[in-house]
Design a protein around this motif. Structure first.
Motif, PDB file in Angstrom:
ATOM      1  N   SER A 195       0.857  -1.180   0.000  1.00 55.35           N
ATOM      2  CA  SER A 195       0.000   0.000   0.000  1.00 55.35           C
ATOM      3  C   SER A 195       0.895   1.232   0.000  1.00 55.35           C
ATOM      4  O   SER A 195       1.724   1.411   0.886  1.00 55.35           O
ATOM      5  N   LEU A 196       0.737   2.066  -1.026  1.00 56.75           N
ATOM      6  CA  LEU A 196       1.554   3.262  -1.182  1.00 56.75           C
ATOM      7  C   LEU A 196       0.725   4.487  -0.851  1.00 56.75           C
ATOM      8  O   LEU A 196      -0.218   4.819  -1.569  1.00 56.75           O
ATOM      9  N   GLY A 197       1.053   5.144   0.265  1.00 58.36           N
ATOM     10  CA  GLY A 197       0.328   6.332   0.687  1.00 58.36           C
ATOM     11  C   GLY A 197       0.996   7.598   0.191  1.00 58.36           C
ATOM     12  O   GLY A 197       1.997   7.560  -0.517  1.00 58.36           O
ATOM     13  N   GLU A 198       0.447   8.734   0.584  1.00 65.85           N
ATOM     14  CA  GLU A 198       0.998  10.016   0.151  1.00 65.85           C
ATOM     15  C   GLU A 198       2.395  10.252   0.707  1.00 65.85           C
ATOM     16  O   GLU A 198       3.265  10.745   0.010  1.00 65.85           O
ATOM     17  N   HIS A 199       2.606   9.892   1.986  1.00 70.93           N
ATOM     18  CA  HIS A 199       3.903  10.127   2.627  1.00 70.93           C
ATOM     19  C   HIS A 199       4.517   8.872   3.224  1.00 70.93           C
ATOM     20  O   HIS A 199       5.650   8.921   3.708  1.00 70.93           O
ATOM     21  N   ALA A 200       3.807   7.781   3.256  1.00 76.31           N
ATOM     22  CA  ALA A 200       4.306   6.546   3.858  1.00 76.31           C
ATOM     23  C   ALA A 200       3.745   5.346   3.102  1.00 76.31           C
ATOM     24  O   ALA A 200       2.709   5.439   2.459  1.00 76.31           O
ATOM     25  N   SER A 201       4.450   4.233   3.202  1.00 79.95           N
ATOM     26  CA  SER A 201       4.036   3.007   2.522  1.00 79.95           C
ATOM     27  C   SER A 201       4.244   1.818   3.440  1.00 79.95           C
ATOM     28  O   SER A 201       5.088   1.853   4.328  1.00 79.95           O
ATOM     29  N   CYS A 202       3.476   0.757   3.216  1.00 82.09           N
ATOM     30  CA  CYS A 202       3.604  -0.471   4.006  1.00 82.09           C
ATOM     31  C   CYS A 202       3.543  -1.679   3.082  1.00 82.09           C
ATOM     32  O   CYS A 202       2.875  -1.651   2.051  1.00 82.09           O
ATOM     33  N   ALA A 203       4.231  -2.749   3.504  1.00 88.28           N
ATOM     34  CA  ALA A 203       4.212  -4.004   2.758  1.00 88.28           C
ATOM     35  C   ALA A 203       3.856  -5.131   3.707  1.00 88.28           C
ATOM     36  O   ALA A 203       4.354  -5.186   4.832  1.00 88.28           O
ATOM     37  N   LEU A 204       2.978  -6.025   3.251  1.00 86.22           N
ATOM     38  CA  LEU A 204       2.680  -7.262   3.962  1.00 86.22           C
ATOM     39  C   LEU A 204       3.594  -8.318   3.366  1.00 86.22           C
ATOM     40  O   LEU A 204       3.533  -8.598   2.173  1.00 86.22           O
ATOM     41  N   ILE A 205       4.474  -8.871   4.189  1.00 78.78           N
ATOM     42  CA  ILE A 205       5.426  -9.882   3.733  1.00 78.78           C
ATOM     43  C   ILE A 205       4.718 -11.227   3.800  1.00 78.78           C
ATOM     44  O   ILE A 205       4.354 -11.692   4.875  1.00 78.78           O
ATOM     45  N   SER A 206       4.497 -11.839   2.650  1.00 81.11           N
ATOM     46  CA  SER A 206       3.603 -12.995   2.590  1.00 81.11           C
ATOM     47  C   SER A 206       4.170 -14.261   3.203  1.00 81.11           C
ATOM     48  O   SER A 206       3.424 -15.108   3.656  1.00 81.11           O
ATOM     49  N   ASN A 207       5.491 -14.429   3.238  1.00 79.15           N
ATOM     50  CA  ASN A 207       5.993 -15.699   3.753  1.00 79.15           C
ATOM     51  C   ASN A 207       6.091 -15.751   5.270  1.00 79.15           C
ATOM     52  O   ASN A 207       6.184 -16.837   5.836  1.00 79.15           O
ATOM     53  N   ASP A 208       6.053 -14.633   5.978  1.00 73.59           N
ATOM     54  CA  ASP A 208       6.016 -14.692   7.449  1.00 73.59           C
ATOM     55  C   ASP A 208       4.889 -13.844   8.038  1.00 73.59           C
ATOM     56  O   ASP A 208       4.787 -13.697   9.242  1.00 73.59           O
ATOM     57  N   LEU A 209       4.039 -13.268   7.195  1.00 77.22           N
ATOM     58  CA  LEU A 209       2.871 -12.470   7.587  1.00 77.22           C
ATOM     59  C   LEU A 209       3.238 -11.238   8.402  1.00 77.22           C
ATOM     60  O   LEU A 209       2.416 -10.709   9.130  1.00 77.22           O
ATOM     61  N   SER A 210       4.470 -10.750   8.267  1.00 78.81           N
ATOM     62  CA  SER A 210       4.872  -9.535   8.966  1.00 78.81           C
ATOM     63  C   SER A 210       4.504  -8.316   8.122  1.00 78.81           C
ATOM     64  O   SER A 210       4.219  -8.421   6.926  1.00 78.81           O
ATOM     65  N   VAL A 211       4.498  -7.145   8.759  1.00 78.12           N
ATOM     66  CA  VAL A 211       4.223  -5.882   8.075  1.00 78.12           C
ATOM     67  C   VAL A 211       5.412  -4.966   8.307  1.00 78.12           C
ATOM     68  O   VAL A 211       5.899  -4.845   9.440  1.00 78.12           O
ATOM     69  N   ARG A 212       5.877  -4.321   7.256  1.00 85.31           N
ATOM     70  CA  ARG A 212       6.988  -3.373   7.348  1.00 85.31           C
ATOM     71  C   ARG A 212       6.572  -2.087   6.647  1.00 85.31           C
ATOM     72  O   ARG A 212       6.043  -2.124   5.542  1.00 85.31           O
ATOM     73  N   CYS A 213       6.807  -0.960   7.343  1.00 85.22           N
ATOM     74  CA  CYS A 213       6.397   0.343   6.812  1.00 85.22           C
ATOM     75  C   CYS A 213       7.588   1.285   6.748  1.00 85.22           C
ATOM     76  O   CYS A 213       8.533   1.168   7.535  1.00 85.22           O
ATOM     77  N   TRP A 214       7.525   2.260   5.840  1.00 84.31           N
ATOM     78  CA  TRP A 214       8.585   3.242   5.697  1.00 84.31           C
ATOM     79  C   TRP A 214       7.991   4.541   5.185  1.00 84.31           C
ATOM     80  O   TRP A 214       6.884   4.582   4.674  1.00 84.31           O
ATOM     81  N   GLY A 215       8.751   5.624   5.364  1.00 80.09           N
ATOM     82  CA  GLY A 215       8.323   6.937   4.895  1.00 80.09           C
ATOM     83  C   GLY A 215       8.248   7.931   6.033  1.00 80.09           C
ATOM     84  O   GLY A 215       8.858   7.745   7.083  1.00 80.09           O
ATOM     85  N   ALA A 216       7.463   8.999   5.828  1.00 74.70           N
ATOM     86  CA  ALA A 216       7.275  10.017   6.858  1.00 74.70           C
ATOM     87  C   ALA A 216       6.560   9.395   8.052  1.00 74.70           C
ATOM     88  O   ALA A 216       5.788   8.449   7.893  1.00 74.70           O
ATOM     89  N   ASN A 217       6.833   9.926   9.229  1.00 74.91           N
ATOM     90  CA  ASN A 217       6.256   9.347  10.445  1.00 74.91           C
ATOM     91  C   ASN A 217       5.977  10.442  11.465  1.00 74.91           C
ATOM     92  O   ASN A 217       6.084  10.226  12.661  1.00 74.91           O
ATOM     93  N   SER A 218       5.603  11.625  10.994  1.00 80.43           N
ATOM     94  CA  SER A 218       5.473  12.796  11.868  1.00 80.43           C
ATOM     95  C   SER A 218       4.410  12.647  12.948  1.00 80.43           C
ATOM     96  O   SER A 218       4.493  13.287  13.991  1.00 80.43           O
ATOM     97  N   VAL A 219       3.406  11.801  12.717  1.00 77.43           N
ATOM     98  CA  VAL A 219       2.373  11.576  13.733  1.00 77.43           C
ATOM     99  C   VAL A 219       2.339  10.109  14.176  1.00 77.43           C
ATOM    100  O   VAL A 219       1.337   9.636  14.703  1.00 77.43           O
ATOM    101  N   GLY A 220       3.433   9.382  13.929  1.00 74.92           N
ATOM    102  CA  GLY A 220       3.512   7.988  14.346  1.00 74.92           C
ATOM    103  C   GLY A 220       2.757   7.022  13.456  1.00 74.92           C
ATOM    104  O   GLY A 220       2.467   5.891  13.853  1.00 74.92           O
ATOM    105  N   GLN A 221       2.454   7.428  12.218  1.00 74.06           N
ATOM    106  CA  GLN A 221       1.622   6.615  11.338  1.00 74.06           C
ATOM    107  C   GLN A 221       2.273   5.294  10.902  1.00 74.06           C
ATOM    108  O   GLN A 221       1.581   4.407  10.419  1.00 74.06           O
TER     109      GLN A 221
END
Length: 152
Positions: A84-110
């Protein structure tokens, strides 16, 4: 055949007959004459071990029915199942271990990492250095959505 990708650039070819489940990939050997694999799903955990399994469908395995093969998840290289690609941050669901990893701006802890530090703007903050989002015991993600100042 399932061949794992690599971050290394290589000019060598992959000998498909040598894929035995170690290193570069594995072979799914169906029943002779059953037809082509036509669908793949990588977003489920069939055996409840918290590792995403792959279901491969063969709709015309015989004249009367289709077939499905299940490849149980393991310690494979990270495979993105959903992005999922947002305006300032993005996240990926890693399918082989069901983890979530996010990156980008984080000014409000998003990004859900417990702080307001941006991720991915430094050379050591991506790839294997990325932190998994703590979802809570027994919780998994069904879908991702990111926007201007949120990720869920």
């Amino acid at each position: 055949y399932v061949v794992f990708g690599s971050t290394e650039v290589s000019s060598s070819s992959v000998e498909l007959s040598n894929l035995h489940g170690t290193g570069r990939g594995f072979t799914i050997a169906g029943v002779d004459g059953e037809g082509a694999f036509e669908s793949v799903s990588m977003s489920c955990d069939v055996n409840g071990d918290s590792k995403s399994d792959i279901i491969v469908g063969v709709p015309y395995a015989s004249e009367q029915a289709g077939a499905a093969y299940i490849v149980f998840g393991g310690e494979y290289p990270a495979v993105v199942g959903s992005l999922s690609l947002g305006e300032h941050a993005s996240c990926a669901l890693i399918s082989n271990d069901l983890s979530v990893r996010c990156w980008g701006a984080n000014s409000v802890g998003q990004l859900g990492l417990g702080d307001t530090n941006a991720r991915g703007d430094g050379s050591s903050e991506m790839g294997r250095s990325m932190l998994d989002i703590e979802l809570g015991a027994g919780r998994t993600v069904a879908a991702l959505s990111t926007g201007a100042s949120f990720a869920c």
